[in-house]
Enzyme design. Structure first.
Site, mmCIF file in Angstrom:
data_model
loop_
_atom_site.group_PDB
_atom_site.id
_atom_site.type_symbol
_atom_site.label_atom_id
_atom_site.label_comp_id
_atom_site.label_asym_id
_atom_site.label_seq_id
_atom_site.Cartn_x
_atom_site.Cartn_y
_atom_site.Cartn_z
ATOM 1 N N TYR A 14 0.806 -1.224 0.000
ATOM 2 C CA TYR A 14 0.000 0.000 0.000
ATOM 3 C C TYR A 14 0.839 1.273 0.000
ATOM 4 C CZ TYR A 14 -3.592 -3.297 1.610
ATOM 5 O OH TYR A 14 -4.465 -4.353 1.719
ATOM 6 N N HIS A 19 -4.359 6.545 -0.968
ATOM 7 C CA HIS A 19 -4.895 6.511 0.396
ATOM 8 C C HIS A 19 -3.801 6.727 1.440
ATOM 9 C CE1 HIS A 19 -8.729 6.025 2.183
ATOM 10 N NE2 HIS A 19 -8.721 4.735 2.458
ATOM 11 N N TYR A 64 -4.392 -0.645 9.999
ATOM 12 C CA TYR A 64 -5.120 -0.452 8.752
ATOM 13 C C TYR A 64 -6.057 0.744 8.898
ATOM 14 C CZ TYR A 64 -2.980 -4.616 6.900
ATOM 15 O OH TYR A 64 -2.043 -5.521 6.465
ATOM 16 N N ASN A 66 -9.127 1.594 8.421
ATOM 17 C CA ASN A 66 -10.445 1.615 9.055
ATOM 18 C C ASN A 66 -10.394 1.588 10.580
ATOM 19 O OD1 ASN A 66 -11.295 1.518 6.431
ATOM 20 N ND2 ASN A 66 -12.383 -0.431 6.596
ATOM 21 N N ASP A 91 -5.849 11.746 3.021
ATOM 22 C CA ASP A 91 -6.268 11.966 1.643
ATOM 23 C C ASP A 91 -7.689 12.520 1.620
ATOM 24 O OD1 ASP A 91 -6.904 9.249 2.648
ATOM 25 O OD2 ASP A 91 -7.895 8.996 0.705
ATOM 26 N N ASN A 112 -13.146 6.409 6.305
ATOM 27 C CA ASN A 112 -13.179 5.483 7.434
ATOM 28 C C ASN A 112 -12.079 5.744 8.454
ATOM 29 O OD1 ASN A 112 -15.461 4.099 6.548
ATOM 30 N ND2 ASN A 112 -14.263 2.731 5.252
#
Length: 204
Positions: A14, A19, A64, A66, A91, A112
């Site tokens: 990632y 993000h 993560y 969320n 972001d 989230n």
């Protein structure tokens, strides 16, 4: 003491995603301000730096996106840091690429990571909204934010993170308007004023 938290997802998969621009900004702040080495604390990668005259805890939650609030909440409770002294870099789909806005509180606009942070520490923290543009259709958003920035986007991404680091002392001093203005002028001077993306939403 303050917390500067970048939002993103952990791991190489990632690392360059849209993000993850919050992680990128905090990495550059840590580098420029000669922070201590990153280490695992508070379910996050954490380090410390003196920014301006203030001691700042830099965080990259490893829970993560969320569940970002778990790490931010744990650090804020440990250091007894009020929400107004927590700055979250993230972001923002509803801003054009290369644009930046800062606000205190407000809605989470379906983000989230912000929703999780609000659940952990309340709504009255400061958000540095880093524009990535919108793909145009709601059903495209998930793939868009979890894809890497394109080659043509790299110059403004790097410049925006540099600007966040350069002017971080203003954030640490609670001069949010000054920080936003300095970033805006820097990005204009670097030629990013006209960055647009087809189908982007308004800057509301």
């Amino acid at each position: 003491m303050l917390i500067f938290a970048g939002l993103g997802n952990p791991g190489a998969r990632y690392a360059r995603n849209r993000h993850n621009i919050g992680f990128m900004a905090v990495d550059e702040i840590a580098r420029l301000h000669r922070a201590s080495p990153w280490r695992s604390r508070f379910q996050a990668e954490a380090c410390e730096a003196t920014i301006g005259t203030e001691k700042v805890i830099l965080l990259k939650p490893q829970t993560y996106m969320n569940e970002s609030g778990r790490a931010i909440g744990e650090a804020a409770r440990f250091f007894k840091i009020a929400p107004a002294d927590v700055v979250v870099f993230h972001d923002e789909l509803d801003l054009a690429p290369a644009k930046l806005r800062i606000k205190l509180g407000g809605g989470n606009a379906g983000h989230n990571g912000l929703r999780s942070t609000t659940a952990a520490i309340g709504n009255d923290y400061r958000r540095v909204r880093m524009g990535i543009g919108h793909p145009g259709l709601k059903e495209l958003v998930h793939g868009y934010v979890l894809n890497d920035f394109g080659k043509a986007e790299q110059p403004w991404v790097e410049d925006l993170c540099t600007a966040c680091a350069d002017f971080a002392p203003l954030l640490a001093a609670h001069d949010d308007a000054g920080f936003q203005n300095k970033v805006h002028l820097f990005m204009d001077a670097r030629g990013h004023a006209a960055v647009k993306r087809l189908g982007e939403k308004s800057e509301g």
